[in-house]
Design a protein around this motif. Structure first.
Motif, PDB file in Angstrom:
ATOM      1  N   LYS A   1      36.089  31.586  25.684  1.00  0.00           N
ATOM      2  CA  LYS A   1      37.644  31.935  25.609  1.00  0.00           C
ATOM      3  C   LYS A   1      38.237  32.894  26.652  1.00  0.00           C
ATOM      4  O   LYS A   1      39.023  32.482  27.307  1.00  0.00           O
ATOM      5  CB  LYS A   1      38.038  32.298  24.301  1.00  0.00           C
ATOM      6  N   ARG A   2      37.632  33.695  26.789  1.00  0.00           N
ATOM      7  CA  ARG A   2      37.896  34.952  27.676  1.00  0.00           C
ATOM      8  C   ARG A   2      36.609  35.408  28.466  1.00  0.00           C
ATOM      9  O   ARG A   2      35.688  35.544  27.913  1.00  0.00           O
ATOM     10  CB  ARG A   2      38.547  35.964  26.751  1.00  0.00           C
ATOM     11  N   VAL A   3      36.979  35.700  29.791  1.00  0.00           N
ATOM     12  CA  VAL A   3      35.886  36.234  30.670  1.00  0.00           C
ATOM     13  C   VAL A   3      36.478  37.212  31.446  1.00  0.00           C
ATOM     14  O   VAL A   3      37.479  36.937  32.066  1.00  0.00           O
ATOM     15  CB  VAL A   3      35.119  35.019  31.773  1.00  0.00           C
ATOM     16  N   ILE A   4      35.946  38.240  31.143  1.00  0.00           N
ATOM     17  CA  ILE A   4      36.444  39.629  31.883  1.00  0.00           C
ATOM     18  C   ILE A   4      35.505  40.236  32.852  1.00  0.00           C
ATOM     19  O   ILE A   4      34.247  40.557  32.746  1.00  0.00           O
ATOM     20  CB  ILE A   4      36.944  40.881  30.841  1.00  0.00           C
ATOM     21  N   ALA A   5      35.903  40.489  34.201  1.00  0.00           N
ATOM     22  CA  ALA A   5      34.904  40.918  35.269  1.00  0.00           C
ATOM     23  C   ALA A   5      35.171  42.507  35.487  1.00  0.00           C
ATOM     24  O   ALA A   5      36.430  42.834  35.225  1.00  0.00           O
ATOM     25  CB  ALA A   5      35.218  40.123  36.435  1.00  0.00           C
ATOM     26  N   VAL A   6      33.948  43.071  35.438  1.00  0.00           N
ATOM     27  CA  VAL A   6      34.431  44.738  35.328  1.00  0.00           C
ATOM     28  C   VAL A   6      33.673  44.966  36.611  1.00  0.00           C
ATOM     29  O   VAL A   6      32.572  44.727  36.794  1.00  0.00           O
ATOM     30  CB  VAL A   6      33.877  45.132  34.262  1.00  0.00           C
ATOM     31  N   ASP A   7      34.215  45.913  37.359  1.00  0.00           N
ATOM     32  CA  ASP A   7      33.939  46.398  38.653  1.00  0.00           C
ATOM     33  C   ASP A   7      34.700  47.658  39.009  1.00  0.00           C
ATOM     34  O   ASP A   7      35.709  47.909  38.232  1.00  0.00           O
ATOM     35  CB  ASP A   7      33.511  45.260  39.724  1.00  0.00           C
ATOM     36  N   HIS A   8      34.501  48.234  40.338  1.00  0.00           N
ATOM     37  CA  HIS A   8      35.352  48.990  40.654  1.00  0.00           C
ATOM     38  C   HIS A   8      35.650  48.859  42.076  1.00  0.00           C
ATOM     39  O   HIS A   8      36.359  49.508  42.923  1.00  0.00           O
ATOM     40  CB  HIS A   8      35.137  50.582  40.608  1.00  0.00           C
ATOM     41  N   VAL A   9      35.016  47.699  42.659  1.00  0.00           N
ATOM     42  CA  VAL A   9      35.309  47.333  44.134  1.00  0.00           C
ATOM     43  C   VAL A   9      36.388  46.272  44.057  1.00  0.00           C
ATOM     44  O   VAL A   9      36.166  45.110  43.694  1.00  0.00           O
ATOM     45  CB  VAL A   9      33.992  46.849  44.718  1.00  0.00           C
ATOM     46  N   LYS A  10      37.669  46.707  44.651  1.00  0.00           N
ATOM     47  CA  LYS A  10      38.885  45.945  44.496  1.00  0.00           C
ATOM     48  C   LYS A  10      38.559  44.644  44.997  1.00  0.00           C
ATOM     49  O   LYS A  10      39.126  43.620  44.488  1.00  0.00           O
ATOM     50  CB  LYS A  10      40.034  46.577  45.125  1.00  0.00           C
ATOM     51  N   HIS A  11      37.907  44.487  46.291  1.00  0.00           N
ATOM     52  CA  HIS A  11      37.823  42.837  47.070  1.00  0.00           C
ATOM     53  C   HIS A  11      37.107  42.160  46.127  1.00  0.00           C
ATOM     54  O   HIS A  11      37.168  40.890  46.071  1.00  0.00           O
ATOM     55  CB  HIS A  11      37.470  42.963  48.354  1.00  0.00           C
ATOM     56  N   ARG A  12      36.056  42.490  45.437  1.00  0.00           N
ATOM     57  CA  ARG A  12      35.245  41.801  44.512  1.00  0.00           C
ATOM     58  C   ARG A  12      35.990  41.477  43.412  1.00  0.00           C
ATOM     59  O   ARG A  12      35.802  40.139  42.757  1.00  0.00           O
ATOM     60  CB  ARG A  12      34.038  42.470  44.337  1.00  0.00           C
ATOM     61  N   LEU A  13      36.727  42.156  42.793  1.00  0.00           N
ATOM     62  CA  LEU A  13      37.570  41.860  41.857  1.00  0.00           C
ATOM     63  C   LEU A  13      38.573  40.857  41.952  1.00  0.00           C
ATOM     64  O   LEU A  13      38.846  39.996  41.297  1.00  0.00           O
ATOM     65  CB  LEU A  13      38.121  43.023  40.816  1.00  0.00           C
ATOM     66  N   GLU A  14      39.168  40.935  43.070  1.00  0.00           N
ATOM     67  CA  GLU A  14      40.135  39.984  43.661  1.00  0.00           C
ATOM     68  C   GLU A  14      39.324  38.797  43.699  1.00  0.00           C
ATOM     69  O   GLU A  14      40.055  37.642  43.526  1.00  0.00           O
ATOM     70  CB  GLU A  14      40.700  40.604  44.941  1.00  0.00           C
ATOM     71  N   HIS A  15      38.263  38.732  44.100  1.00  0.00           N
ATOM     72  CA  HIS A  15      37.452  37.288  44.314  1.00  0.00           C
ATOM     73  C   HIS A  15      37.280  36.858  43.048  1.00  0.00           C
ATOM     74  O   HIS A  15      37.541  35.408  42.814  1.00  0.00           O
ATOM     75  CB  HIS A  15      36.409  37.543  44.952  1.00  0.00           C
ATOM     76  N   SER A  16      36.909  37.451  41.815  1.00  0.00           N
ATOM     77  CA  SER A  16      36.637  36.671  40.729  1.00  0.00           C
ATOM     78  C   SER A  16      38.090  36.334  40.116  1.00  0.00           C
ATOM     79  O   SER A  16      37.943  35.131  39.417  1.00  0.00           O
ATOM     80  CB  SER A  16      36.042  38.151  39.750  1.00  0.00           C
ATOM     81  N   ALA A  17      39.338  37.307  40.271  1.00  0.00           N
ATOM     82  CA  ALA A  17      40.387  36.483  39.556  1.00  0.00           C
ATOM     83  C   ALA A  17      40.924  35.377  40.497  1.00  0.00           C
ATOM     84  O   ALA A  17      41.377  34.450  39.700  1.00  0.00           O
ATOM     85  CB  ALA A  17      41.342  37.944  40.079  1.00  0.00           C
ATOM     86  N   LYS A  18      40.795  35.253  41.739  1.00  0.00           N
ATOM     87  CA  LYS A  18      41.380  34.172  42.384  1.00  0.00           C
ATOM     88  C   LYS A  18      40.456  32.999  42.454  1.00  0.00           C
ATOM     89  O   LYS A  18      40.880  31.760  42.219  1.00  0.00           O
ATOM     90  CB  LYS A  18      41.412  34.510  44.173  1.00  0.00           C
ATOM     91  N   GLN A  19      38.956  33.110  42.518  1.00  0.00           N
ATOM     92  CA  GLN A  19      37.867  32.081  42.806  1.00  0.00           C
ATOM     93  C   GLN A  19      37.294  31.617  41.358  1.00  0.00           C
ATOM     94  O   GLN A  19      37.076  30.309  41.072  1.00  0.00           O
ATOM     95  CB  GLN A  19      36.744  32.478  43.744  1.00  0.00           C
ATOM     96  N   VAL A  20      37.468  32.465  40.405  1.00  0.00           N
ATOM     97  CA  VAL A  20      36.782  32.290  39.086  1.00  0.00           C
ATOM     98  C   VAL A  20      38.016  31.908  38.383  1.00  0.00           C
ATOM     99  O   VAL A  20      37.953  31.325  37.280  1.00  0.00           O
ATOM    100  CB  VAL A  20      35.787  33.223  38.635  1.00  0.00           C
ATOM    101  N   GLY A  21      38.864  32.699  38.116  1.00  0.00           N
ATOM    102  CA  GLY A  21      40.361  32.464  37.599  1.00  0.00           C
ATOM    103  C   GLY A  21      40.075  33.290  36.147  1.00  0.00           C
ATOM    104  O   GLY A  21      40.312  32.649  35.126  1.00  0.00           O
ATOM    105  N   ILE A  22      39.728  34.346  36.395  1.00  0.00           N
ATOM    106  CA  ILE A  22      39.226  35.169  35.176  1.00  0.00           C
ATOM    107  C   ILE A  22      40.263  36.633  35.016  1.00  0.00           C
ATOM    108  O   ILE A  22      40.787  37.092  35.944  1.00  0.00           O
ATOM    109  CB  ILE A  22      38.100  35.256  34.798  1.00  0.00           C
ATOM    110  N   GLU A  23      40.289  37.275  34.051  1.00  0.00           N
ATOM    111  CA  GLU A  23      40.956  38.747  33.933  1.00  0.00           C
ATOM    112  C   GLU A  23      39.772  39.700  34.494  1.00  0.00           C
ATOM    113  O   GLU A  23      38.645  39.237  34.587  1.00  0.00           O
ATOM    114  CB  GLU A  23      40.835  39.014  32.491  1.00  0.00           C
TER     115      GLU A  23
END
Length: 380
Positions: free
Chosen positions: A205-227
């Protein structure tokens, strides 16, 4: 041949090394066409002196063309195009015949260990020189190969059958992710991003990506479509994650391992204890998972842990799972998923570089610079 070699802490060099030869009847030699740098290679980059000697050839995500086969090889011929799993397994022992190939009884003869062999991880792990090279010896070649029959498929689409795809898939399966779950994935590197994708496919139902590297988090948000959650932006990230998930996630998958962000205290304790790197991902997972939840350790831990939170995990009835993915039996299923476009492994590739530039590639990958996520090396 030219090959990427370990030369001490944070030092790798492309050097002339002897060409591999057939040593056993079941061996094959391949000409490597593509290989990749894995997060596990960074553990060697930083701590390789624990398991490697200087000049050891590293890398465990190769594919290529069969150049020679031993007389005992039955299913491969010269000219076949294959992907090689990072596990080395015999195919015949109890573990191999029960889909637990990473624990093969016969591929690692080192008396100090009790698990299967690995490419590129030194004598402690079976002594199989790695695949970041022009050529590679593949032991038990019928077992440790997956044929790509269609020559029109680019390497990049199937290369990650060697490690990234099966490791991410197995992490989600082994953790028991089910429909409706809330899943936290620590790390938005290659494995983390793919684990996020597979968790969504399982119906989380929810998938949350945790990191501190901004471009990797942006990739998860854009390409995977998650929090996404940047742990550098809050004072107490573990508690913030627990609050964000209303008491904790059903599953936390640690795709970071010992080379996560090291705390100031750990920098001191690492000098006086057997621990190297960090245990912060485990500590974060132990707080962010809900009571009776599951933690899956996918990121590599090569040394003992000085601050392992066993009391917290025990007190909260946490199920802890971990280990090396058994790759070979998963390759056909994942190949079908890729061909059916159920999963796209190519969007994580940010750099394709010549093998000769491996030292630069490692530096980029280690520092997460140049918006890097996954680097593929080409020997040609």
């Amino acid at each position: 041949m030219r090959a990427v070699t370990f030369q001490g802490k944070e030092k790798i060099d492309v050097r002339n090394m002897p060409d591999p030869t057939i040593q056993e009847p079941t061996d094959a030699i391949i000409r490597v066409t593509s290989t990749a740098i894995c997060g596990s290679d960074l553990h060697l980059y930083h701590h390789g002196n624990l398991v490697l000697e200087d000049d050891y050839i590293i890398g465990h995500e190769p594919m290529g063309i069969v150049e020679e086969v031993g007389p005992g090889v039955k299913n491969l011929k010269v000219g076949d195009r294959i992907v090689v799993p990072f596990n080395v397994s015999c195919g015949d022992c109890h573990y191999c015949t029960h889909d637990m190939e990473s624990m093969c009884d016969h591929s690692n003869k080192n008396p100090e260990t009790d698990y299967g062999g690995l490419f590129g991880f030194g004598k402690l792990n079976g002594d199989y020189p790695g695949g970041q090279a022009e050529f590679l010896r593949v032991p038990y070649a019928d077992q440790n190969s997956f044929k790509i029959e269609d020559d029109s498929i680019p390497d990049e689409k199937v290369l990650f059958l060697s490690d990234v795809l099966p490791t991410a898939y197995w992490s989600v399966e082994h953790a028991g992710v089910k429909e409706g779950d809330t899943v936290i994935v620590l790390g938005s590197g290659p494995i983390g991003i793919m684990a996020q994708k597979f968790a969504k496919l399982k119906g989380a139902k929810r998938v949350i990506a945790v990191d501190h590297v901004k471009h990797r988090l942006e990739h998860s948000a854009k390409q995977v479509g998650i929090e996404t959650f940047n742990f550098d932006e809050v004072d107490m990230p573990s508690l913030a994650l627990k609050d964000l998930t209303n008491g904790g996630a059903d599953v936390v998958i640690d795709c970071v391992g010992m080379d996560g962000k090291v705390s100031k205290i750990e920098k001191v304790t690492n000098k006086i204890s057997a621990q190297r790197g960090t245990t912060r991902p485990i500590e974060m997972a132990g707080v962010a998972v809900k009571k009776f939840g599951t933690i899956m350790l996918t990121g590599v831990y090569l040394t003992p842990a000085s601050n392992f939170p066993i009391n917290n995990l025990f007190s909260r009835n946490i199920t802890l799972k971990m280990g090396q993915c058994p790759v070979p039996h998963l390759m056909p299923k994942l190949y079908d998923m890729v061909m059916k476009e159920e999963i796209d492994p190519t969007d994580i590739i940010t750099h394709i570089m010549p093998l000769e530039q491996a030292a630069t590639a490692y530096d980029i990958f280690d520092k997460k610079s140049d918006n890097s996520i996954k680097i593929v090396l080409k020997p040609d």
